[in-house]
Design a protein around this motif. Structure first.
Motif, PDB file in Angstrom:
ATOM      1  N   UNK A  69       0.831  -1.196   0.000  1.00  0.00           N
ATOM      2  CA  UNK A  69       0.000   0.000   0.000  1.00  0.00           C
ATOM      3  C   UNK A  69       0.869   1.250   0.000  1.00  0.00           C
ATOM      4  N   UNK A  70       0.246   2.391  -0.245  1.00  0.00           N
ATOM      5  CA  UNK A  70       0.976   3.648  -0.217  1.00  0.00           C
ATOM      6  C   UNK A  70       1.520   3.914   1.182  1.00  0.00           C
ATOM      7  N   UNK A 134       0.599 -11.485   8.596  1.00  0.00           N
ATOM      8  CA  UNK A 134       1.165 -12.750   9.068  1.00  0.00           C
ATOM      9  C   UNK A 134       1.583 -13.635   7.895  1.00  0.00           C
ATOM     10  N   UNK A 135       0.760 -13.674   6.855  1.00  0.00           N
ATOM     11  CA  UNK A 135       1.095 -14.475   5.681  1.00  0.00           C
ATOM     12  C   UNK A 135       2.327 -13.921   4.968  1.00  0.00           C
ATOM     13  N   UNK A 136       2.421 -12.594   4.867  1.00  0.00           N
ATOM     14  CA  UNK A 136       3.606 -11.998   4.245  1.00  0.00           C
ATOM     15  C   UNK A 136       4.856 -12.308   5.063  1.00  0.00           C
ATOM     16  N   UNK A 206      -9.850 -10.626  -5.153  1.00  0.00           N
ATOM     17  CA  UNK A 206      -8.866 -11.669  -5.445  1.00  0.00           C
ATOM     18  C   UNK A 206      -7.828 -11.160  -6.449  1.00  0.00           C
ATOM     19  N   UNK A 207      -8.275 -10.408  -7.446  1.00  0.00           N
ATOM     20  CA  UNK A 207      -7.343  -9.850  -8.431  1.00  0.00           C
ATOM     21  C   UNK A 207      -6.367  -8.884  -7.768  1.00  0.00           C
ATOM     22  N   UNK A 212      -0.816  -8.053  -5.320  1.00  0.00           N
ATOM     23  CA  UNK A 212       0.032  -7.905  -4.140  1.00  0.00           C
ATOM     24  C   UNK A 212       1.040  -9.048  -4.058  1.00  0.00           C
ATOM     25  N   UNK A 213       0.589 -10.270  -4.338  1.00  0.00           N
ATOM     26  CA  UNK A 213       1.498 -11.416  -4.310  1.00  0.00           C
ATOM     27  C   UNK A 213       2.616 -11.263  -5.347  1.00  0.00           C
TER      28      UNK A 213
END
Length: 220
Positions: A69-70, A134-136, A206-207, A212-213
């Motif tokens: 994010x910014x 947490x996932x990142x 989702x897109x 992001x991924x």
């Protein structure tokens, strides 16, 4: 959602006082890259117990900043992270949560009723942004040769789009359209437009998560 009562963000002072949904007031103080969140007593006039205090700059970055994010000012990032907490106790629980704990509870939710496509966001124990964080964290630290682990984490990241804040009408539509097949054709037609709009919302999120991924994979 809580509200900001007062905020100062100058070189001399950096703090904010919030009032939460249940009436609790908390003070956020930022000084020399340190963050402290305190419960306020006596209608916000007297400091009470410390709800959370940062231990390091790395912890602050992991807890409050999202590289997808910014950029934000630190005080604004902290406010955004806790403004939706119902009480001071909720803030303490949220900010004290460790990535492993957050991920473990999210994994348990994914395994439960996994046949359902769309689910209410209230089913997850933590805000989606905290789960993403947490996932990142795990994606950054996972063994880069462990393709199965990476694929599992990325699938869990994208699955966040399935959890939506549902209205009563949307909840009914999900039950009809994703049910066991007992619903009549008339009921399916009646709920079809609502369900279709909800699916579109999920697909759009989702897109965004997929983008992001991709950003994260380039930075790993």
């Amino acid at each position: 959602m809580g509200k900001v009562i007062v905020k100062r963000d100058t070189p001399q002072q950096c703090f904010a006082r919030l009032e939460l949904n249940n009436g609790d007031q908390v003070m956020i103080s930022v000084a020399e890259a340190e963050v402290k969140v305190t419960k306020m007593n006596w209608a916000g006039m007297l400091p009470g117990p410390t709800l959370w205090q940062s231990g390091s700059g790395a912890e602050i970055a992991q807890k409050f900043f999202d590289e997808t994010k910014l950029p934000q000012r630190l005080i604004d990032a902290v406010i955004d992270r806790i403004i939706d907490c119902r009480s001071a106790g909720d803030i303490a629980a949220r900010l004290s949560a460790k990535p492993d704990e957050v991920l473990s509870r999210y994994a348990a939710v994914l395994e439960k009723a996994a046949d359902r496509a769309i689910r209410d966001v209230s089913e997850v124990a933590y805000p989606k942004d905290l789960i993403k964080s947490a996932l990142r964290h795990h994606l950054k630290n996972v063994n880069k040769t462990d393709k199965k682990a990476i694929a599992t984490l990325e699938a869990a990241y994208l699955s966040l789009s399935n959890f939506q804040s549902l209205t009563t009408e949307e909840r009914d539509a999900v039950l009809i359209m994703e049910g066991s097949g007992d619903a009549s054709a008339v009921e399916r037609v009646r709920h079809g437009d609502v369900y279709g709009a909800l699916r579109t919302r999920c697909q759009a999120e989702r897109a965004a998560l997929l983008d992001e991924l991709h950003s994260l994979s380039r930075s790993r």
